[in-house]
Write an enzyme that holds these catalytic residues in place. Sequence first.
Site, PDB file in Angstrom:
ATOM      1  N   PHE A  11       0.599  -0.928  -0.501  1.00 17.91           N
ATOM      2  CA  PHE A  11       0.109  -0.448  -0.077  1.00 17.91           C
ATOM      3  C   PHE A  11       0.696   1.379  -0.431  1.00 17.91           C
ATOM      4  CE2 PHE A  11      -2.040   2.964   3.411  1.00 17.91           C
ATOM      5  CZ  PHE A  11      -2.769   3.701   2.032  1.00 17.91           C
ATOM      6  N   TYR A 141       3.686  -6.298  18.021  1.00 19.00           N
ATOM      7  CA  TYR A 141       3.858  -4.906  17.163  1.00 19.00           C
ATOM      8  C   TYR A 141       4.623  -3.709  17.125  1.00 19.00           C
ATOM      9  CZ  TYR A 141       2.610  -2.214  12.922  1.00 19.00           C
ATOM     10  OH  TYR A 141       2.734  -0.793  12.458  1.00 19.00           O
TER      11      TYR A 141
END
Length: 307
Positions: A11, A141
């Site tokens: 993206f 994360y």
Amino acid sequence: MKCLVTGGAGFIGSHITEALVEENHEVTVLDNFLLGRKENLSPVIDKIQFVEGDIRDEKLVMKLTKDVDYIFHQAAASSSPMFAQSLREALSINIDGFAALLNAARKNGAKRMVYASTSSIYGNNPLPLREDMKVTPPNFYSVSKLACEDLAKVFSSEYGVQTVGFRYMSVYGPREESKGIYANLASQFLWAIRKNERPVIYGDGSQTRDFVFVKDVVQANLLAMDMSKKISGEVINVGTGKATSLNELVLILNRILGKSVKPKFTELKVKNYIFGQQADLTKAKKLLGYVPKYTLEEGIREIIGEK
């Protein structure tokens, strides 16, 4: 200039690649198609070198960074759920892959490595979020991304490797379809409302996000190429400086699309959920001259083809 974009079929990476090509830079893209798609590069595919491969492949990374001026590192396990699926694999991608790139940048003399970090590192710190805040990463994360920031700082101080890390806020824009369930909420809600489906909101919808259009993220990355700016080892927020609630997001999307689709509220069960997000852009403006150009409404209208 010669540039390497990791995750360049993804993206954000594909938009950075396209912008670099438009500025007549020589671009190599490295992607393993974890979330990227080759069709994301269709506007420039005949103007770049594309290599399918893994950022943890040290020999490949060393080869691709030879004579490269700038590395734009976007490849990552980029969502918390990926770490629930396979913790060691996701950590390996983010930390081992990052270390391989830093080492290659050092040995091959790259001018600067510009990399994606995340605002998730801030957790639920008071708004607006500032880079000098004490942080306690709320999930695996963000732990991996904070580790990368620390690695970059040490490489910068120990070896003189020029690094700039961007703590992206909530990035949305075209070409998110390949991300599926990992796509930004602005995009997921847009897709749902266009189909007259009710977007799902966990909680009461009062939680906020700093929705930043992908072209503003590209702008920040390209500004970081300016070697006259002495910003090595720094981490910098990239957002709009505006907090928008999910309830407001639904209203904006309905207004733009001419619809009246109501959201579906459901119980919030996520541990360490981040309730607020809003970037302080003081550092970005001072060090880079970064000023966001897109409001949320302008970004959404560009996605759907309106001006």
